[in-house]
Design an enzyme around this catalytic site. Structure first.
Site: not given
Ligand code: SDX
Length: 379
Positions: A225, A258, A264, A273, A315
């Protein structure tokens, strides 16, 4: 079979009038205004007013808000004393959370436990005071980790410029103030993200605003997050320069890492944004004459999007932007708190106004009912 929505993916749990995140149109509205238009035209103080009151302030309302903010922006001695108890090696989010708790204890101390939930007027006052107090807390956090003393606020500077002054002790340049102000507006609010929903859950039990904000800080600390922007800079440090992106990404994806700053839960074709924050980053790259930062930024984005079709979130551009300004990576997520406290408190007041205790169900998967050894039921 119970239809379980793990992580509440896609579940609409309540209504809100504070903001609208629309992945279909890739847009974000704060009380109906596109965030891009707010970032291009408003001081952060005006956006705080918009989130709390539902309308942009008149000139008089903005002047009143600024006067109130100036009254509460100095680092209170009792808060500084509490911060100084936190080891500088601790995560800065624990320092910020401790400082907010101290502010709450100081204000709520005289109230009965029941009153601490607060009236709408009390919560508006508390929201403004936290908004005003956090810049000094965040600025002092970076300075104490560098062994430096706190810098008092300047009444001749508005919110964004004053936060920069208290952190660096230098006359902030207008290009830097504008880029920073835009980042604070972009970080202010984002509907039911994990930390905002946490604040609403705490509020739903009729607990107080300070408890809801400290709980939200705990949620924001996580790297999935709010903690992601710090991690983006760690990735940039690992890669070094644009020519290293391909081998680095080969290795990272092979390890199923990750890539922080990408992806997202709601936006699936890019975070609305990012273009605005990327423009702010570009203005800083030009101001500081650091073209290599943008080269690395663009190389990693292009390579990762081409390979995985996963786009940057806010971010990703904010990390290098904050680094160019001079913020330590450990200060990034506390800055996120200083911005998001406006969104959190708007949601806290909305939840309190038409409250329903938030208490979902769960599907049990443990052992079937069984007898405790030695238990003899009464005849
Ligand atoms: C913020 O919710 C909000 O609005 C949050 C926010 C706000 O303003 O409050 O926008 C701020 O928190 C932005 C997000 C910051 N976090 C990161 O940058 C961390 C990296 N991102 C990931 O952990 C992920 O993208 C999430 C947690 C942000 C979202 O994850 P989801 O929607 O639960 O999706 P997922 O993790 O299930 O991913 C789906 C697939 C997966 O692959 P498979 O396991 O299905 O093969 O996409 C892959 C994931 O592994 N994936 C990534 C990835 N993001 C998704 N793979 C590598 N790197 C990534 N960043």
């Amino acid at each position: 079979m119970t239809d379980i929505k793990k992580g509440l993916v896609g579940v609409v749990v309540d209504e809100t009038a504070v903001s609208k995140v629309d992945p279909e149109t890739n847009s974000l509205l704060y009380r109906g205004y596109p965030v891009q238009e707010l970032a291009a035209t408003q001081p952060f103080e005006a956006v705080a007013h918009l989130l709390w009151h539902g309308e942009l302030p008149t000139d008089d309302e903005l002047a009143t808000l600024r006067a109130e903010e100036r009254r509460h922006r100095a680092l209170a001695p009792e808060v500084k004393a509490v911060i100084d108890l936190v080891p500088t090696a601790a995560h800065p989010m624990d320092e910020v959370r401790t400082a907010v708790s101290a502010l709450g204890a100081a204000e709520l101390g005289g109230l009965s436990a029941v009153a601490s939930g607060g009236t709408a007027e009390q919560n508006l006052d508390r929201s403004l005071r936290l908004f005003a107090a956090l810049p000094a807390i965040v600025a002092y956090g970076q300075r104490r980790r560098r062994g430096l003393e706190a810098i008092p606020p300047r009444d001749d500077l508005d919110y964004a410029a004053n936060l920069l002054w208290m952190t660096f002790g230098e006359e902030p340049h207008p290009v830097v103030v504008d880029a920073f102000n835009r980042s604070m507006i972009l970080y202010a609010e984002h509907s039911f993200n994990a930390s905002t929903f946490t604040a609403r859950v705490v509020t739903s039990t009729l607990s107080d605003l300070y408890s809801a904000v400290t709980a939200a800080i705990g949620a924001l600390k996580g790297p999935l997050h709010g903690g992601a922007n710090e991690a983006v800079l760690d990735i940039f440090d690992e890669i070094g320069e644009a020519s290293n992106v391909v081998p680095w990404l080969d290795d990272a994806l092979a390890q199923k890492r990750k890539i922080m700053g990408f992806g997202h839960r709601v936006y699936k074709r890019g975070d609305s944004r990012v273009p605005t924050m990327r423009a702010a980053l570009e203005s800083l790259v030009a101001h500081y004459d650091r073209p290599e930062v943008l080269e690395l930024y663009t190389a990693l984005e292009t390579e990762f999007v081409n390979r995985k079709g996963i786009y940057p979130n806010l971010d990703y551009p904010s990390g290098p932007a904050y680094s160019l300004i001079g913020f330590d990576t450990l200060t990034f997520t506390p800055l996120f708190v200083a911005a998001r406290v406006t969104g959190w408190t708007a949601h806290i007041m909305e939840q309190a106004a038409s409250n329903a205790l938030i208490r979902p169900l769960s599907a049990y998967t443990g052992p079937a009912q069984r007898r405790v050894p030695g238990y003899e039921p009464d005849e």
